[in-house]
Design a protein around this motif. Structure first.
Motif, PDB file in Angstrom:
ATOM      1  N   GLN A  84     -16.078 -21.824  15.827  1.00 49.39           N
ATOM      2  CA  GLN A  84     -14.924 -22.066  16.666  1.00 49.39           C
ATOM      3  C   GLN A  84     -13.637 -21.562  16.008  1.00 49.39           C
ATOM      4  OE1 GLN A  84     -14.392 -26.208  17.537  1.00 49.39           O
ATOM      5  NE2 GLN A  84     -12.423 -25.910  18.575  1.00 49.39           N
ATOM      6  N   TYR A  85     -13.620 -21.607  14.671  1.00 47.98           N
ATOM      7  CA  TYR A  85     -12.424 -21.211  13.922  1.00 47.98           C
ATOM      8  C   TYR A  85     -12.640 -19.919  13.139  1.00 47.98           C
ATOM      9  CZ  TYR A  85     -10.986 -26.007  14.930  1.00 47.98           C
ATOM     10  OH  TYR A  85     -10.651 -27.175  15.556  1.00 47.98           O
ATOM     11  N   PHE A  86     -13.505 -19.049  13.641  1.00 43.18           N
ATOM     12  CA  PHE A  86     -13.822 -17.808  12.919  1.00 43.18           C
ATOM     13  C   PHE A  86     -12.571 -16.958  12.718  1.00 43.18           C
ATOM     14  CE2 PHE A  86     -15.151 -13.366  12.625  1.00 43.18           C
ATOM     15  CZ  PHE A  86     -16.094 -13.451  11.613  1.00 43.18           C
ATOM     16  N   GLY A  87     -11.734 -16.838  13.749  1.00 42.04           N
ATOM     17  CA  GLY A  87     -10.519 -16.030  13.642  1.00 42.04           C
ATOM     18  C   GLY A  87      -9.555 -16.583  12.614  1.00 42.04           C
ATOM     19  N   GLU A  88      -9.398 -17.928  12.602  1.00 40.93           N
ATOM     20  CA  GLU A  88      -8.505 -18.553  11.635  1.00 40.93           C
ATOM     21  C   GLU A  88      -9.014 -18.369  10.200  1.00 40.93           C
ATOM     22  OE1 GLU A  88      -7.685 -20.470  15.536  1.00 40.93           O
ATOM     23  OE2 GLU A  88      -9.454 -19.827  14.451  1.00 40.93           O
ATOM     24  N   ILE A  89     -10.321 -18.519  10.014  1.00 44.85           N
ATOM     25  CA  ILE A  89     -10.915 -18.331   8.682  1.00 44.85           C
ATOM     26  C   ILE A  89     -10.737 -16.884   8.226  1.00 44.85           C
ATOM     27  CG2 ILE A  89     -13.088 -18.346   7.388  1.00 44.85           C
ATOM     28  CD1 ILE A  89     -13.945 -20.697   9.220  1.00 44.85           C
ATOM     29  N   ALA A  90     -10.930 -15.940   9.146  1.00 48.74           N
ATOM     30  CA  ALA A  90     -10.735 -14.521   8.814  1.00 48.74           C
ATOM     31  C   ALA A  90      -9.282 -14.266   8.415  1.00 48.74           C
ATOM     32  CB  ALA A  90     -11.120 -13.644  10.001  1.00 48.74           C
ATOM     33  N   GLY A  91      -8.344 -14.949   9.064  1.00 40.76           N
ATOM     34  CA  GLY A  91      -6.932 -14.792   8.714  1.00 40.76           C
ATOM     35  C   GLY A  91      -6.630 -15.281   7.312  1.00 40.76           C
ATOM     36  N   ILE A  92      -7.214 -16.427   6.945  1.00 38.25           N
ATOM     37  CA  ILE A  92      -7.015 -16.967   5.592  1.00 38.25           C
ATOM     38  C   ILE A  92      -7.651 -16.049   4.551  1.00 38.25           C
ATOM     39  CG2 ILE A  92      -7.596 -18.886   4.046  1.00 38.25           C
ATOM     40  CD1 ILE A  92      -7.407 -20.735   6.500  1.00 38.25           C
ATOM     41  N   LEU A  93      -8.860 -15.547   4.831  1.00 41.14           N
ATOM     42  CA  LEU A  93      -9.510 -14.615   3.905  1.00 41.14           C
ATOM     43  C   LEU A  93      -8.684 -13.336   3.756  1.00 41.14           C
ATOM     44  CD1 LEU A  93     -13.287 -14.996   4.876  1.00 41.14           C
ATOM     45  CD2 LEU A  93     -12.180 -15.702   2.746  1.00 41.14           C
ATOM     46  N   THR A  94      -8.059 -12.893   4.842  1.00 40.69           N
ATOM     47  CA  THR A  94      -7.173 -11.721   4.764  1.00 40.69           C
ATOM     48  C   THR A  94      -6.052 -11.967   3.766  1.00 40.69           C
ATOM     49  OG1 THR A  94      -7.612 -11.132   7.075  1.00 40.69           O
ATOM     50  CG2 THR A  94      -5.624 -10.225   6.074  1.00 40.69           C
ATOM     51  N   ALA A  95      -5.459 -13.157   3.822  1.00 42.40           N
ATOM     52  CA  ALA A  95      -4.381 -13.499   2.883  1.00 42.40           C
ATOM     53  C   ALA A  95      -4.896 -13.505   1.443  1.00 42.40           C
ATOM     54  CB  ALA A  95      -3.793 -14.866   3.233  1.00 42.40           C
ATOM     55  N   LEU A 103     -11.233  -4.464   2.922  1.00 45.48           N
ATOM     56  CA  LEU A 103     -11.525  -5.833   3.349  1.00 45.48           C
ATOM     57  C   LEU A 103     -10.340  -6.477   4.067  1.00 45.48           C
ATOM     58  CD1 LEU A 103     -13.519  -7.308   0.300  1.00 45.48           C
ATOM     59  CD2 LEU A 103     -14.405  -6.527   2.511  1.00 45.48           C
ATOM     60  N   GLY A 104      -9.144  -6.349   3.491  1.00 47.25           N
ATOM     61  CA  GLY A 104      -7.986  -7.032   4.047  1.00 47.25           C
ATOM     62  C   GLY A 104      -7.656  -6.605   5.462  1.00 47.25           C
ATOM     63  N   VAL A 105      -7.500  -5.310   5.686  1.00 44.67           N
ATOM     64  CA  VAL A 105      -7.139  -4.817   7.018  1.00 44.67           C
ATOM     65  C   VAL A 105      -8.263  -5.083   8.016  1.00 44.67           C
ATOM     66  CG1 VAL A 105      -6.561  -2.775   8.376  1.00 44.67           C
ATOM     67  CG2 VAL A 105      -5.558  -3.088   6.113  1.00 44.67           C
ATOM     68  N   SER A 106      -9.508  -4.903   7.584  1.00 42.10           N
ATOM     69  CA  SER A 106     -10.640  -5.126   8.489  1.00 42.10           C
ATOM     70  C   SER A 106     -10.737  -6.596   8.897  1.00 42.10           C
ATOM     71  CB  SER A 106     -11.944  -4.679   7.817  1.00 42.10           C
ATOM     72  OG  SER A 106     -11.910  -3.291   7.532  1.00 42.10           O
ATOM     73  N   PHE A 107     -10.525  -7.502   7.941  1.00 43.89           N
ATOM     74  CA  PHE A 107     -10.570  -8.923   8.273  1.00 43.89           C
ATOM     75  C   PHE A 107      -9.355  -9.328   9.110  1.00 43.89           C
ATOM     76  CE2 PHE A 107     -14.177  -9.312   5.646  1.00 43.89           C
ATOM     77  CZ  PHE A 107     -14.735 -10.571   5.850  1.00 43.89           C
ATOM     78  N   SER A 108      -8.234  -8.629   8.942  1.00 40.08           N
ATOM     79  CA  SER A 108      -7.081  -8.929   9.800  1.00 40.08           C
ATOM     80  C   SER A 108      -7.417  -8.590  11.251  1.00 40.08           C
ATOM     81  CB  SER A 108      -5.851  -8.146   9.334  1.00 40.08           C
ATOM     82  OG  SER A 108      -5.943  -6.770   9.664  1.00 40.08           O
ATOM     83  N   VAL A 166      -7.501 -11.168  14.549  1.00 36.90           N
ATOM     84  CA  VAL A 166      -6.844 -11.043  15.856  1.00 36.90           C
ATOM     85  C   VAL A 166      -7.861 -10.895  16.975  1.00 36.90           C
ATOM     86  CG1 VAL A 166      -4.729 -10.056  14.908  1.00 36.90           C
ATOM     87  CG2 VAL A 166      -6.552  -8.521  15.655  1.00 36.90           C
ATOM     88  N   GLN A 167      -9.079 -10.490  16.625  1.00 36.47           N
ATOM     89  CA  GLN A 167     -10.131 -10.349  17.630  1.00 36.47           C
ATOM     90  C   GLN A 167     -10.631 -11.716  18.094  1.00 36.47           C
ATOM     91  OE1 GLN A 167     -13.809  -8.297  16.369  1.00 36.47           O
ATOM     92  NE2 GLN A 167     -13.475  -6.867  18.051  1.00 36.47           N
ATOM     93  N   HIS A 168     -10.524 -12.729  17.209  1.00 36.77           N
ATOM     94  CA  HIS A 168     -11.119 -14.027  17.511  1.00 36.77           C
ATOM     95  C   HIS A 168     -10.112 -15.159  17.652  1.00 36.77           C
ATOM     96  CE1 HIS A 168     -14.637 -11.793  15.971  1.00 36.77           C
ATOM     97  NE2 HIS A 168     -15.315 -12.574  16.771  1.00 36.77           N
ATOM     98  N   THR A 169      -8.824 -14.866  17.548  1.00 30.51           N
ATOM     99  CA  THR A 169      -7.808 -15.885  17.796  1.00 30.51           C
ATOM    100  C   THR A 169      -6.531 -15.190  18.253  1.00 30.51           C
ATOM    101  OG1 THR A 169      -6.718 -17.861  16.909  1.00 30.51           O
ATOM    102  CG2 THR A 169      -6.842 -15.957  15.450  1.00 30.51           C
ATOM    103  N   ALA A 220      -3.073 -15.612  13.891  1.00 30.53           N
ATOM    104  CA  ALA A 220      -3.655 -14.778  12.836  1.00 30.53           C
ATOM    105  C   ALA A 220      -2.572 -14.277  11.880  1.00 30.53           C
ATOM    106  CB  ALA A 220      -4.394 -13.591  13.460  1.00 30.53           C
ATOM    107  N   ALA A 221      -1.445 -13.819  12.425  1.00 28.87           N
ATOM    108  CA  ALA A 221      -0.356 -13.291  11.596  1.00 28.87           C
ATOM    109  C   ALA A 221       0.211 -14.368  10.684  1.00 28.87           C
ATOM    110  CB  ALA A 221       0.751 -12.717  12.479  1.00 28.87           C
ATOM    111  N   THR A 222       0.308 -15.606  11.186  1.00 25.16           N
ATOM    112  CA  THR A 222       0.823 -16.702  10.371  1.00 25.16           C
ATOM    113  C   THR A 222      -0.094 -16.986   9.187  1.00 25.16           C
ATOM    114  OG1 THR A 222       1.837 -17.706  12.325  1.00 25.16           O
ATOM    115  CG2 THR A 222       1.560 -19.117  10.397  1.00 25.16           C
ATOM    116  N   LEU A 223      -1.392 -17.047   9.431  1.00 24.27           N
ATOM    117  CA  LEU A 223      -2.341 -17.324   8.356  1.00 24.27           C
ATOM    118  C   LEU A 223      -2.387 -16.191   7.335  1.00 24.27           C
ATOM    119  CD1 LEU A 223      -5.167 -18.893  10.539  1.00 24.27           C
ATOM    120  CD2 LEU A 223      -3.622 -20.084   8.984  1.00 24.27           C
TER     121      LEU A 223
END
Length: 303
Positions: free
Chosen positions: A3-14, A243-248, A252-255, A260-263
């Motif tokens: 459910q939170y895949f997009g948010e987790i991807a955003g944190i991993l991007t950071a 990794l960073g750009v791809s996970f970003s 955005v694909q999942h949230t 996504a930008a905030t995380l």
């Protein structure tokens, strides 16, 4: 967790961008930031190509549609070339700390542009999470300086920055925000790594043309011969544009793009720990409080 895949991807991007910022800072001091910028994108193109070859059977994103190429190339030009150029020039004019403070505007810019282009809307809890997270980031980045007047020490927030530098940094934030939203529009359900490769390719083309006019190619050849810098660029390219750009894009694909930008923007907080552990930097109460507020803001996205 799905459910939170997009948010987790955003944190991993950071997290990935924290690693790459440390690597690129070191490399940039040795061979210059513009040379690092181009080399990292070329490396990332091949990293993504080999990954896609093994995962999808495509080294080059030849299965992307014209619609996807059009929007992702535009995204790469706006985000990588225009946005990064403005931001790097802002570093020169007003310094990295204030520039990154202005970059905290990227999430609300992203939310606004996402509303205009993608018709995305954020919930009240999303807005609250964004505001709390950005408040923590700003607290960490904003710097107080000591000045002496008539023998008296005065502490105040640094002010009087160049309007040109402020506008450059705001332009960098706008470029990042616009590039992210354009990526989401062009990508759709397409593979995020291959979409990232198209953006990277656009960045390489843009910087290559720019380097011809700026006559910077000799610096690139010199950087390629600098072994210590190349090790750091390779590390940064792996964790950044690969990794960073791809996970970003996964984020955005999942949230929503604004969430996504905030995380993704929590990198200035995440970088505190490695700076203390590896470089022996001292942390003050303001940075600790800012980190705690940021963590609280991030947690609101998962409630």
């Amino acid at each position: 967790m799905q459910q939170y895949f997009g948010e987790i991807a955003g944190i991993l991007t950071a997290v990935f961008w924290t690693v790459t910022s440390l690597a690129f800072e070191s490399a940039g001091k040795k061979v210059g930031s513009l040379a690092v910028n181009l080399i990292r994108l070329v490396m990332a193109f091949f990293f993504i190509g080999f990954y896609s070859w093994f995962s999808r059977g495509f080294f080059f994103p030849s299965d992307a549609t014209f619609f996807q190429w059009k929007w992702l190339v535009l995204s790469g030009m706006v985000g990588f070339v225009i946005g990064d150029l403005l931001l790097f020039q802002a570093f020169v004019v007003i310094g990295a700390r204030i520039s990154m403070l202005m970059m905290a505007l990227a999430p609300p810019f992203t939310a606004f542009i996402g509303w205009l282009i993608l018709k995305e809307t954020l919930t009240p809890s999303n807005w609250l999470g964004m505001m709390v997270t950005m408040a923590g980031i700003i607290l960490v980045i904003l710097k107080r300086e000591k000045t002496e007047q008539n023998g008296e020490i005065i502490r105040k927030l640094k002010s009087g920055y160049s309007l040109q530098g402020i506008l450059l940094a705001v332009g960098g934030a706008m470029g990042q925000a616009t590039g992210l939203v354009l990526s989401k529009k062009g990508m759709g359900s397409y593979d995020a790594f291959s979409a990232s490769q198209i953006r990277v390719l656009a960045g390489v083309a843009g910087f290559s043309v720019l380097f011809v006019f700026m006559k910077r190619w000799p610096r690139v050849w010199a950087a390629l011969k600098h072994a210590p810098a190349m090790k750091r660029i390779t590390l940064g390219a792996f964790f950044g544009p690969f990794l960073g750009v791809s996970f970003s894009l996964l984020a955005v694909q999942h949230t929503e793009a604004g969430v996504a930008a905030t995380l993704m923007a929590i990198s200035p907080v995440l970088i505190i720990a490695p700076s203390v552990i590896w470089f022996g930097e001292k942390v003050n109460w303001k940075e600790i409080l800012g980190a705690l507020i940021t963590v609280g803001g991030v947690a609101l996205f998962f409630l």
